[in-house]
Design a protein around this motif. Sequence first.
Motif, mmCIF file in Angstrom:
data_model
loop_
_atom_site.group_PDB
_atom_site.id
_atom_site.type_symbol
_atom_site.label_atom_id
_atom_site.label_comp_id
_atom_site.label_asym_id
_atom_site.label_seq_id
_atom_site.Cartn_x
_atom_site.Cartn_y
_atom_site.Cartn_z
ATOM 1 N N UNK A 10 0.852 -1.181 0.000
ATOM 2 C CA UNK A 10 0.000 0.000 0.000
ATOM 3 C C UNK A 10 0.898 1.245 0.000
ATOM 4 N N UNK A 11 0.462 2.247 -0.730
ATOM 5 C CA UNK A 11 1.152 3.533 -0.713
ATOM 6 C C UNK A 11 0.268 4.524 0.027
ATOM 7 N N UNK A 12 0.818 5.133 1.040
ATOM 8 C CA UNK A 12 0.021 5.992 1.912
ATOM 9 C C UNK A 12 0.857 7.210 2.267
ATOM 10 N N UNK A 13 0.319 8.385 1.998
ATOM 11 C CA UNK A 13 1.012 9.649 2.283
ATOM 12 C C UNK A 13 2.435 9.619 1.720
ATOM 13 N N UNK A 14 2.547 9.218 0.470
ATOM 14 C CA UNK A 14 3.810 9.206 -0.272
ATOM 15 C C UNK A 14 4.830 8.230 0.304
ATOM 16 N N UNK A 15 4.395 7.295 1.109
ATOM 17 C CA UNK A 15 5.289 6.265 1.633
ATOM 18 C C UNK A 15 4.808 4.906 1.183
ATOM 19 N N UNK A 16 5.783 4.030 0.945
ATOM 20 C CA UNK A 16 5.479 2.670 0.529
ATOM 21 C C UNK A 16 5.540 1.736 1.727
ATOM 22 N N UNK A 17 4.523 0.883 1.822
ATOM 23 C CA UNK A 17 4.489 -0.105 2.903
ATOM 24 C C UNK A 17 4.356 -1.493 2.293
ATOM 25 N N UNK A 18 5.156 -2.411 2.806
ATOM 26 C CA UNK A 18 5.177 -3.789 2.321
ATOM 27 C C UNK A 18 4.961 -4.763 3.459
ATOM 28 N N UNK A 19 4.333 -5.887 3.135
ATOM 29 C CA UNK A 19 4.287 -6.971 4.082
ATOM 30 C C UNK A 19 5.601 -7.733 4.067
ATOM 31 N N UNK A 20 5.661 -8.793 4.859
ATOM 32 C CA UNK A 20 6.888 -9.577 4.960
ATOM 33 C C UNK A 20 7.020 -10.581 3.820
ATOM 34 N N UNK A 21 5.933 -10.804 3.113
ATOM 35 C CA UNK A 21 5.941 -11.725 1.977
ATOM 36 C C UNK A 21 5.541 -13.139 2.357
ATOM 37 N N UNK A 22 5.009 -13.852 1.380
ATOM 38 C CA UNK A 22 4.664 -15.260 1.555
ATOM 39 C C UNK A 22 5.160 -16.020 0.322
ATOM 40 N N UNK A 23 5.818 -17.141 0.557
ATOM 41 C CA UNK A 23 6.436 -17.901 -0.528
ATOM 42 C C UNK A 23 5.390 -18.763 -1.233
ATOM 43 N N UNK A 24 5.382 -18.678 -2.546
ATOM 44 C CA UNK A 24 4.579 -19.566 -3.391
ATOM 45 C C UNK A 24 5.543 -20.352 -4.269
ATOM 46 N N UNK A 25 5.472 -21.661 -4.175
ATOM 47 C CA UNK A 25 6.315 -22.534 -4.987
ATOM 48 C C UNK A 25 5.424 -23.465 -5.794
ATOM 49 N N UNK A 26 5.582 -23.402 -7.111
ATOM 50 C CA UNK A 26 4.799 -24.251 -8.016
ATOM 51 C C UNK A 26 5.742 -25.286 -8.607
ATOM 52 N N UNK A 27 5.543 -26.520 -8.196
ATOM 53 C CA UNK A 27 6.457 -27.581 -8.614
ATOM 54 C C UNK A 27 5.785 -28.933 -8.462
ATOM 55 N N UNK A 28 6.160 -29.845 -9.356
ATOM 56 C CA UNK A 28 5.642 -31.209 -9.248
ATOM 57 C C UNK A 28 6.606 -32.081 -8.452
#
Length: 115
Positions: free
Chosen positions: A97-115
């Motif tokens: 989210x961008x709020x009052x000219x600042x960028x905010x990020x979450x910590x992230x979540x890993x997605x792995x697509x593999x057989x």
Amino acid sequence: VQLVESGGGLVQPGGSLRLSCAASGFTFSSYAMSWYRQAPGSERELVAAITSAGGGTNYAESVKGRFTISRDNALNTVYLRMNSLKSEDTAVYYCYVRRFARDYWGQGTQVTVSS
């Protein structure tokens, strides 16, 4: 501002996942929200975005028709439904989210697509 992603994991090609991002510390319903992803050795890229009320969305060409972004302003949560997953969707997915000219990020979540 706090953004907490969840829902990532290991899935086979063709499978589905739904990511969630729980937001707090700001008036969630007033801000557009986005999902980004970053694969190893690649730059972070925009995957999908949604307007504050949820009436408008846009997607990266690579995910159009397979991914759906949505939000529940009563729950302060934004979602990313991912269908027909491909190996090239493997990445860490971030809520943004961008709020009052600042960028905010979450910590992230890993997605792995593999057989």
